[in-house]
Design an enzyme around this catalytic site. Sequence first.
Site, PDB file in Angstrom:
ATOM      1  N   ASN A  90      37.473  43.402  42.605  1.00 59.41           N
ATOM      2  CA  ASN A  90      38.617  43.948  41.877  1.00 59.41           C
ATOM      3  C   ASN A  90      39.434  42.777  41.336  1.00 59.41           C
ATOM      4  O   ASN A  90      40.157  42.121  42.087  1.00 59.41           O
ATOM      5  CB  ASN A  90      39.454  44.816  42.836  1.00 59.41           C
ATOM      6  CG  ASN A  90      40.738  45.307  42.190  1.00 59.41           C
ATOM      7  OD1 ASN A  90      40.916  45.205  40.970  1.00 59.41           O
ATOM      8  ND2 ASN A  90      41.643  45.832  43.011  1.00 59.41           N
ATOM      9  N   LYS A 137      41.919  42.843  39.329  1.00 61.63           N
ATOM     10  CA  LYS A 137      43.338  43.169  39.054  1.00 61.63           C
ATOM     11  C   LYS A 137      43.711  42.647  37.666  1.00 61.63           C
ATOM     12  O   LYS A 137      42.857  42.657  36.765  1.00 61.63           O
ATOM     13  CB  LYS A 137      44.230  42.620  40.164  1.00 61.63           C
ATOM     14  CG  LYS A 137      43.685  43.010  41.542  1.00 61.63           C
ATOM     15  CD  LYS A 137      44.596  42.742  42.687  1.00 61.63           C
ATOM     16  CE  LYS A 137      43.901  43.194  43.967  1.00 61.63           C
ATOM     17  NZ  LYS A 137      44.770  43.185  45.116  1.00 61.63           N
ATOM     18  N   HIS A 154      44.230  53.072  43.914  1.00 59.21           N
ATOM     19  CA  HIS A 154      44.345  51.766  44.565  1.00 59.21           C
ATOM     20  C   HIS A 154      45.772  51.590  45.075  1.00 59.21           C
ATOM     21  O   HIS A 154      46.731  52.093  44.477  1.00 59.21           O
ATOM     22  CB  HIS A 154      43.985  50.640  43.577  1.00 59.21           C
ATOM     23  CG  HIS A 154      44.003  49.283  44.217  1.00 59.21           C
ATOM     24  ND1 HIS A 154      45.163  48.570  44.365  1.00 59.21           N
ATOM     25  CD2 HIS A 154      43.024  48.549  44.786  1.00 59.21           C
ATOM     26  CE1 HIS A 154      44.878  47.429  44.996  1.00 59.21           C
ATOM     27  NE2 HIS A 154      43.583  47.395  45.254  1.00 59.21           N
ATOM     28  N   GLU A 202      47.898  49.362  44.825  1.00 56.10           N
ATOM     29  CA  GLU A 202      48.910  48.914  43.847  1.00 56.10           C
ATOM     30  C   GLU A 202      49.289  50.036  42.888  1.00 56.10           C
ATOM     31  O   GLU A 202      50.418  50.086  42.402  1.00 56.10           O
ATOM     32  CB  GLU A 202      48.394  47.668  43.106  1.00 56.10           C
ATOM     33  CG  GLU A 202      48.495  46.442  44.002  1.00 56.10           C
ATOM     34  CD  GLU A 202      47.322  45.488  43.909  1.00 56.10           C
ATOM     35  OE1 GLU A 202      46.662  45.421  42.871  1.00 56.10           O
ATOM     36  OE2 GLU A 202      47.064  44.793  44.922  1.00 56.10           O
ATOM     37  N   GLU A 244      41.491  50.409  52.469  1.00 50.69           N
ATOM     38  CA  GLU A 244      42.212  49.157  52.266  1.00 50.69           C
ATOM     39  C   GLU A 244      43.609  49.260  52.885  1.00 50.69           C
ATOM     40  O   GLU A 244      44.536  49.802  52.255  1.00 50.69           O
ATOM     41  CB  GLU A 244      42.354  48.858  50.769  1.00 50.69           C
ATOM     42  CG  GLU A 244      41.038  48.653  50.064  1.00 50.69           C
ATOM     43  CD  GLU A 244      41.225  47.908  48.755  1.00 50.69           C
ATOM     44  OE1 GLU A 244      40.666  46.814  48.616  1.00 50.69           O
ATOM     45  OE2 GLU A 244      41.957  48.408  47.886  1.00 50.69           O
ATOM     46  N   GLY A 298      45.823  41.148  49.868  1.00 54.72           N
ATOM     47  CA  GLY A 298      46.448  39.964  49.284  1.00 54.72           C
ATOM     48  C   GLY A 298      47.318  39.178  50.248  1.00 54.72           C
ATOM     49  O   GLY A 298      48.075  38.295  49.837  1.00 54.72           O
ATOM     50  N   SER A 344      41.875  41.238  51.891  1.00 58.81           N
ATOM     51  CA  SER A 344      41.724  39.815  52.215  1.00 58.81           C
ATOM     52  C   SER A 344      40.313  39.414  52.658  1.00 58.81           C
ATOM     53  O   SER A 344      40.161  38.508  53.486  1.00 58.81           O
ATOM     54  CB  SER A 344      42.756  39.390  53.270  1.00 58.81           C
ATOM     55  OG  SER A 344      44.067  39.489  52.744  1.00 58.81           O
TER      56      SER A 344
END
Length: 252
Positions: A9, A11, A95, A97, A165, A171, A210
Amino acid sequence: MSAFYCAGNWKLNKTPTQALDFAGQLLQMAEAHEQKQMIIFPPALVAFELARAFKTSGIQWGLQNCYSEASGAFTGENSAAVAWEMGAQYSLVGHSERRHVFAEPEDMIAKKVTMVQSAGLIPILCVGETLDDRRWNRTQEVIQRQIRQGLSSADTEKPIWIAYEPVWAIGTGEVASPSQVDEAHSIIRKILKEWSANVHASIPILYGGSVKSDHVSSLAGIHNVNGFLIGGASLDPKEFLKILRASNEIRK
Ligand code: PGA
């Protein structure tokens, strides 16, 4: 053992030039059988170049997000139907985010899952608890709600994938422990069984948060882990391939 996937991904990273550079390096390094285990999620504006670069390879690609309608007066959105015509095979949906930065509600996520399926793509529904949820023992409840709602109008006859996730691991450099991943993926498999007793066992469940080549050895062998969704570490073709190779080594 069942098929194993590494999904990258990106992003909002990489220009078309950088994406082509990545593709060139990866195609040179990855064997044909390894390419078939890889999926890249580029920013939508970069997808055209990447689709061309991957066209004759085994590497698949998808959208990071799309709208819940295929076309119409929806300024600024991306269409799953267009992505399908361009050769995409997947779209991430919900996702972390999208949920937390863009406040995407659960009913919108459910509509997107259905749209992605009807456009002929495979939705990868992303779920995961926040740090507060985990601290307050709400992990199971949150995952259950996100999956039940996300799949509420999905078609059991069409493929669907799940990505677990945990928000606190995305991250942050903090990876969920093998026992946390094992537990969450087993819970997800159970929820999927309630959703469809026929297909639940064949639905791939990816872990994300991560993931780096250093720690895949403790995660890749876990029973219900069918692959990884990789953010930061997927931007470097060498590291991305290293993660796949280390996983394949463990799963031999
Ligand atoms: P990360 O991102 O690997 O950088 O934590 C994972 C993701 O958001 O899919």
